[in-house]
Design an enzyme around this catalytic site. Sequence first.
Site, PDB file in Angstrom:
ATOM      1  CD  GLU A 269      -3.274  -0.361   2.099  1.00  0.00           C
ATOM      2  OE1 GLU A 269      -2.951   0.256   3.125  1.00  0.00           O
ATOM      3  OE2 GLU A 269      -4.432  -0.731   1.879  1.00  0.00           O
ATOM      4  CG  HIS A 290      10.290 -28.584   2.515  1.00  0.00           C
ATOM      5  ND1 HIS A 290      11.203 -29.597   2.271  1.00  0.00           N
ATOM      6  CD2 HIS A 290      10.685 -28.002   3.675  1.00  0.00           C
ATOM      7  CE1 HIS A 290      12.078 -29.634   3.260  1.00  0.00           C
ATOM      8  NE2 HIS A 290      11.791 -28.672   4.125  1.00  0.00           N
ATOM      9  CE  LYS A 401     -12.103   1.304   3.542  1.00  0.00           C
ATOM     10  NZ  LYS A 401     -11.186   1.865   4.532  1.00  0.00           N
TER      11      LYS A 401
HETATM   12  O1  LIG Z   1      -9.151   1.547   9.838  1.00  0.00           O
HETATM   13  P1  LIG Z   1     -10.137   1.611   8.751  1.00  0.00           P
HETATM   14  O2  LIG Z   1     -10.530   3.005   8.420  1.00  0.00           O
HETATM   15  O3  LIG Z   1     -11.325   0.750   9.012  1.00  0.00           O
HETATM   16  O4  LIG Z   1      -9.436   1.073   7.456  1.00  0.00           O
HETATM   17  C1  LIG Z   1      -9.001  -0.251   7.315  1.00  0.00           C
HETATM   18  C2  LIG Z   1      -8.189  -0.397   6.053  1.00  0.00           C
HETATM   19  O5  LIG Z   1      -8.991   0.108   5.004  1.00  0.00           O
HETATM   20  C3  LIG Z   1      -8.412   0.198   3.701  1.00  0.00           C
HETATM   21  O6  LIG Z   1      -8.333  -1.027   3.133  1.00  0.00           O
HETATM   22  C4  LIG Z   1      -7.100   0.906   3.713  1.00  0.00           C
HETATM   23  O7  LIG Z   1      -6.463   0.801   2.480  1.00  0.00           O
HETATM   24  C5  LIG Z   1      -6.197   0.319   4.767  1.00  0.00           C
HETATM   25  O8  LIG Z   1      -4.993   1.071   4.804  1.00  0.00           O
HETATM   26  C6  LIG Z   1      -6.880   0.388   6.098  1.00  0.00           C
HETATM   27  O9  LIG Z   1      -6.013  -0.113   7.059  1.00  0.00           O
END
Ligand SMILES: O=P(O)(O)OC[C@H]1O[C@H](O)[C@H](O)[C@@H](O)[C@@H]1O
Length: 428
Positions: A269, A290, A401
């Site tokens: 990331e 292995h 997201k």
């Molecule tokens: O902590 P949050 O806001 O729930 O986010 C959880 C995760 O969400 C996304 O996938 C981001 O790319 C991550 O970097 C983050 O850790």
Amino acid sequence: MQLDIGNALDSAATPGVSTDALDRLDDAVADAHETIAAGMSNARFGYASLNLPETTSATGIERAVDPIDADAVLTVGIGGSALGAKTITAALGEANHYLLDNVDPEATNRLLDALDFDSTAINVVSKSGTTAETLANFLVVRDAYEAAGVDWTERTVVTTGESGPLADLAAEEELPKLAVPDGVPGRFSALSAVGLVAPAILGYDIEAVLDGGREARDSLTGSIDDCPAYAYGALAVALERRGVHTNAFMPYAEALEPFAEWFAQLWAESLGKDGQGQTPARALGATDQHSQLQLYRAGRHDTMVTLVHPTARDDREIPAVDVEGLAYLGDATLGDLLDAEFEATEASLAAADKPSIRVELDRVDERGIGDLLVSFEAACIMAGELMGVETFTQPAVEWGKNAARGLLGGEETAEAAAVRNKHNYLIE
Ligand SMILES: O=P(O)(O)OC[C@H]1O[C@H](O)[C@H](O)[C@@H](O)[C@@H]1O
């Protein structure tokens, strides 16, 4: 943490990565260190992460979890809000830390069916407080506790930002709430409440984890020659520029297997940007000797192997047996065998001219894991500076997201529209 970089220099795969080349990189490292140090003293976004060993209050966390009486912890979070806690408790050998990060209903049902709700605390973590997987899992978990007649509000700690749906839920139920510190991206937040609440509930010495982090932080200097963390980051960049696009992370300790998972998020990331980056591959020594080692030794010249090796560990004798061909085992311990496997892997990669870096730590314990976490965060920040990428953002992940939220009937997003309009090419 100490490094041996001998096997990454002057290999056939990476002509040009020599001590001279590293000397030339040293000026760039010195400049980048100034940027990082200034970012730390001004607590700038991202750089502030390296201050966590100083700014996190172990007693504050311990006080917040003190009323919770539990033998086990269920962490509900994903990505940076889950992997820090998982990595730390695994390093300490804890078996009673469960994790709900994914939203696979079958796996969730199995976990909840087996859980002893009475003795299990709930540790909900989300920096944004909006992540669909985490919120959905929290609602499911609350419901399961209620169905079992167990008061979840007495056993729950929430770690999140100032505002957002998770903060609202915490306020509504008057749950203890800890803050995700300002200026710290999720994947860099292991040494805050995000990663430390679970081990604190389970009774570990989280101050010692912070001590280990402090040691790593104090060893950040502007030269590759005396700063293992920066040397790792700089070397990875030098190799990446010469076509080494995979970083196979291979600890020789089961307790560090989740560390490879944490490293994968950190590296992918933070550095996977602008057409650059290294693909992190997760491996475990000796098991993956292995399995994957064939590829790393004899496949394309595009992989570096990071071998992580604790120099001390608890051990166990291998019983002697009077069978021809097995006598050599009777004189050894399991630790001797694992060390021999480790040495053999390192030598075998070198013989095939494949680059590897040896990372050593004294022991996988509280201090050791604190040191490793901060050292690799610093390595990653250094690599990001040298590559000129925005280390602390993750726009490509945010895309997915936003799309998922829109598809589920949340606010309409351009990303969700793009998914609806996507071109399918089905072969049935
Ligand atoms: O902590 P949050 O806001 O729930 O986010 C959880 C995760 O969400 C996304 O996938 C981001 O790319 C991550 O970097 C983050 O850790």
